[in-house]
Design an enzyme around this catalytic site. Sequence first.
Site: not given
Length: 234
Positions: A5-6, A32, A34, A47, A107, A109, A229
């Site tokens: 995540h991120r 992943e 943003d 993000h 993503e 955003k 995460d």
Amino acid sequence: MITGHRGAAALAPENTLAGIQKAFESGIEWIEIDTQLSADNIPVIIHDKTVRRCTNGKGRVGELTLSELKTLDAGSWFSNEFAGETIPTLKETLLACQENGLNMNLEIKIHNEHEVKPLVEKVVETVKHLNFPVETLLFSSFSHTALAYCQDLYPEVRRGFVTKHKPSNMLDTIKPLNLYSLHIDHRILNETLAKSIKEMGLILMIWTLNDPKKIDKFTAWGVDNIITDKPNIF
């Protein structure tokens, strides 16, 4: 099965090249991140609508030029180890993924609907310019409009709808988008909803799960991918 995540948000400052490196070192295949536009229309990786939470600066991302964004420290808020880490561009991040053999869940955003067209156009332009392999890329978004425009401009790239709500007609509304996947907050997923999603032929992803003890429950429901995460412990 596991997506960072991120990048790897528990191991390094989110949405940075350092985070991508930590994700790679964890041995996973997907990250992943943003993206949104700077004031001079460069896709950057961040993000929030503003830079306040994850840098030493202030102001809206879309009102700062790339050169202004690059002066900000995007690492010290996490720990002194990452002091001087900068906000990366989408181009830099795509190159880092290629170098490390990582797949990217990107993503789109969207904070305001007027951002959809310019952002999607610049993202597609950047991806095509680098010849980033479509089989290692997934466009995702909370925005139906953004996903529809991705479908128009670059239908070869798979698309995923991100949601934190469980409206009764959600599955009906996303059918025209011809999606590959649905990415849902793990806290609102139940076995019945999971079954309905899988019956549509969609890849089912959950976010953001950080407790590996819950893996068995979700995989029993048909979850295909876990966004976390903490990719190192998963």
